[in-house]
Design an enzyme around this catalytic site. Sequence first.
Site, PDB file in Angstrom:
ATOM      1  N   HIS A 145       0.898  -1.165   0.276  1.00 44.34           N
ATOM      2  CA  HIS A 145       0.119   0.052  -0.277  1.00 44.34           C
ATOM      3  C   HIS A 145       1.425   1.295  -0.402  1.00 44.34           C
ATOM      4  CE1 HIS A 145      -4.211  -1.735   1.206  1.00 44.34           C
ATOM      5  NE2 HIS A 145      -3.733  -2.779   0.710  1.00 44.34           N
ATOM      6  N   HIS A 152      -2.300 -12.149  -2.095  1.00 41.98           N
ATOM      7  CA  HIS A 152      -3.240 -13.217  -0.778  1.00 41.98           C
ATOM      8  C   HIS A 152      -2.277 -14.736  -1.182  1.00 41.98           C
ATOM      9  CE1 HIS A 152      -5.728  -9.822  -2.593  1.00 41.98           C
ATOM     10  NE2 HIS A 152      -5.211  -9.599  -1.902  1.00 41.98           N
TER      11      HIS A 152
END
Length: 718
Positions: free
Chosen positions: A99, A260
């Site tokens: 991020h 993920h």
Amino acid sequence: MSNESKCPFSGHNSKPQVTVGGGTANLHWWPNQLRVDLLNQHSERSNPLGKDFNYRQEFKKLDYYALKADIKNVLTDSQDWWPADWGNYTGLFIRLAWHAAGTYRMGDGRGGAGRGQQRFAPLNSWPDNASLDKARRLLWPVKQKYGQKISWADLFILAGNIALESSGFRTFGFGAGREDVWEPDNDVNWGDEKEWLAHRNSEALAGSNLAATEMGLIYVNPEGPQASGDPRSAAPFIRATFGNMAMDDEEIVALIAGGHTLGKTHGAAPADHVQADPEGAPIEQMGFGWANSYGTGVGKDAITSGLEVIWSQTPTQWSNYFFENLFKYEWVQERSPAGAIQWVAADAEAIIPDPFDPSIKRKPTMLTTDLTLRFDPEFEKISRRFLNDPQAFANAFARAWFKLTHRDMGPKARYLGPEVPTEDLIWQDPLPAASATPSSASIADAKAKIVALGLPAGELVSLAWASASTFRGGDKRGGANGARIALSPQREWEVNKKAVETLTKIEELKASTQLSLADLIVLAGNVGVEQAAQAAGFNITVPFAPGRVDALQSQTDVESFQLLLGLADGFRNWKKQGVNTPAEVLLIDKAQQLTLTAPELTALIGGLRVLGTNWDGSQHGVFTQQVGVLSTDFFTNLLDMSNVWAPVDSTSEVFEGKDRKSGTVKFTATRNDLVFGSNSILRALAEVYAQADGKEKFVQDFVAAWTKVMNLDRFDLA
């Protein structure tokens, strides 16, 4: 009523009596006010380290591997105030790095991890960055220990790398060199929406510099467009957002699946249990946000995205379970405890470990956007290849992760540390190795040959400006080093048409000198500046730092370099056709990309105009009868009240300046020119040079700003 109750300073009024910077701001009255203030960001006054601090030198004192060991220890040192899932912060630190880097967009080069911006608003309080305040606080003891030897910006990315390595994954490498700033980057346009998570359509995304589908997200809504729960309709949004970061389909699949493979999402209860973000939280929360009233508020009761998904049977160890589970099971839509749309493997056994209770197992779960990798035809082909070839997946993710976390750093010359990969990558805008630095005699010889060409000063200056002014301070791309103005696509740009005519003549000199073409171009510009200054009565020598090299066409990604053209170059009075943004706004944008201050912008415009450097040879803004002389005529005539200005047509793009009494047209100008008389801040700066004692200062300031632009990409000089 007592006198005390009436007193406005008694302390009993609910409204604060004094607020520094408060009250109705200028932008309220004039919402279209030109943001000249953006050129004064990140000044020495906001930097506690002082102008002499050198991060590159400080980093070299760092015990790099001791730092890595300390970060690795943090991963498994679970804290009561934010307990680690499975006793391991791996997933949290991967998300922190992702991020931090994921705000980058290649369109304008802004965003990204390179300045440690996640410490400041708005990023520190974006909805998609919920709980990353905890990750940053977990790293504080490490930052405190190593001090200025490691920047926050580097620490965020290194922590993500170490998290991956601790899971058994082999990363592609790591380059340090990201230098912290001390205030938000207010020049970044995050979008026009006034509400968090307001949605954008994919067509608008594809034609913008925005890197997310919704205000406050890093990429896309994990529940699908507008929380539709439709994996197929998410595909164009995924391509648009990742595409704005220069990622192709294979990189997209690798990044989503790789990110993920480890960790989990958090959605133990509805969002109404969550309180204010860090910027809006009470002072006693000390920079923490998103306080959670559900249960303990942490650990098994944590709420971040509102989704409660665990993808892998080994969520702290690298594996290929993401793809195995994606294709093995049939997925059924469900709601998380927070009410968010997610998917569960209906035909699976409970094989996923609970993060806090080893006696509990769960069924595999996925996000809507995870399923896009199976149900979009092109993504599905890549995903099946990775399913059947785990090593290909690992290699693709390693490279894509490195690109994600380093894309905004510019050339590899900026990288620091022992883990910098040796391989040159096309997106790094590679350059050949430099040869021996030219001698003073060879520079003087080349300079004499440039003078002998007899070209006007303005032509020489125009060429050098065209070469150097592609630089972008956001991602450190562009600039004069490499002489890419001689290559595609820059050689074909409309704005460079006249500059390339001059370039052809300079290219003919190269064989007879010991300088690179890149150095010759800059030296030619310096010659032009010196000639123009001499014509104005000032004998000056423009500083010249040789050592530039010439890039090859094979080292130049044409599509990527096309973006450096931008929408306008107000310094040459060029604006792309069809662009409706006011020219003066684009001029400020260009100046900010060139890291110029408002005084530097003013000096450069004034000098370039009187040298006649407009891209098409027009006379707009050339407020002088002695073109080629580095005079202050631009400023004196601009501010002369005997002139009156009016637009030539309804577009108000070009203006005529007439004698106030006779009505005779004396000059023409664009918005880029008149803004220095119209805008109160720029006019104040223009007045400095228009004054009787401003001539010498103008020449000095122009030369200093010129030299700065010529050397913006000379990271070897730092």
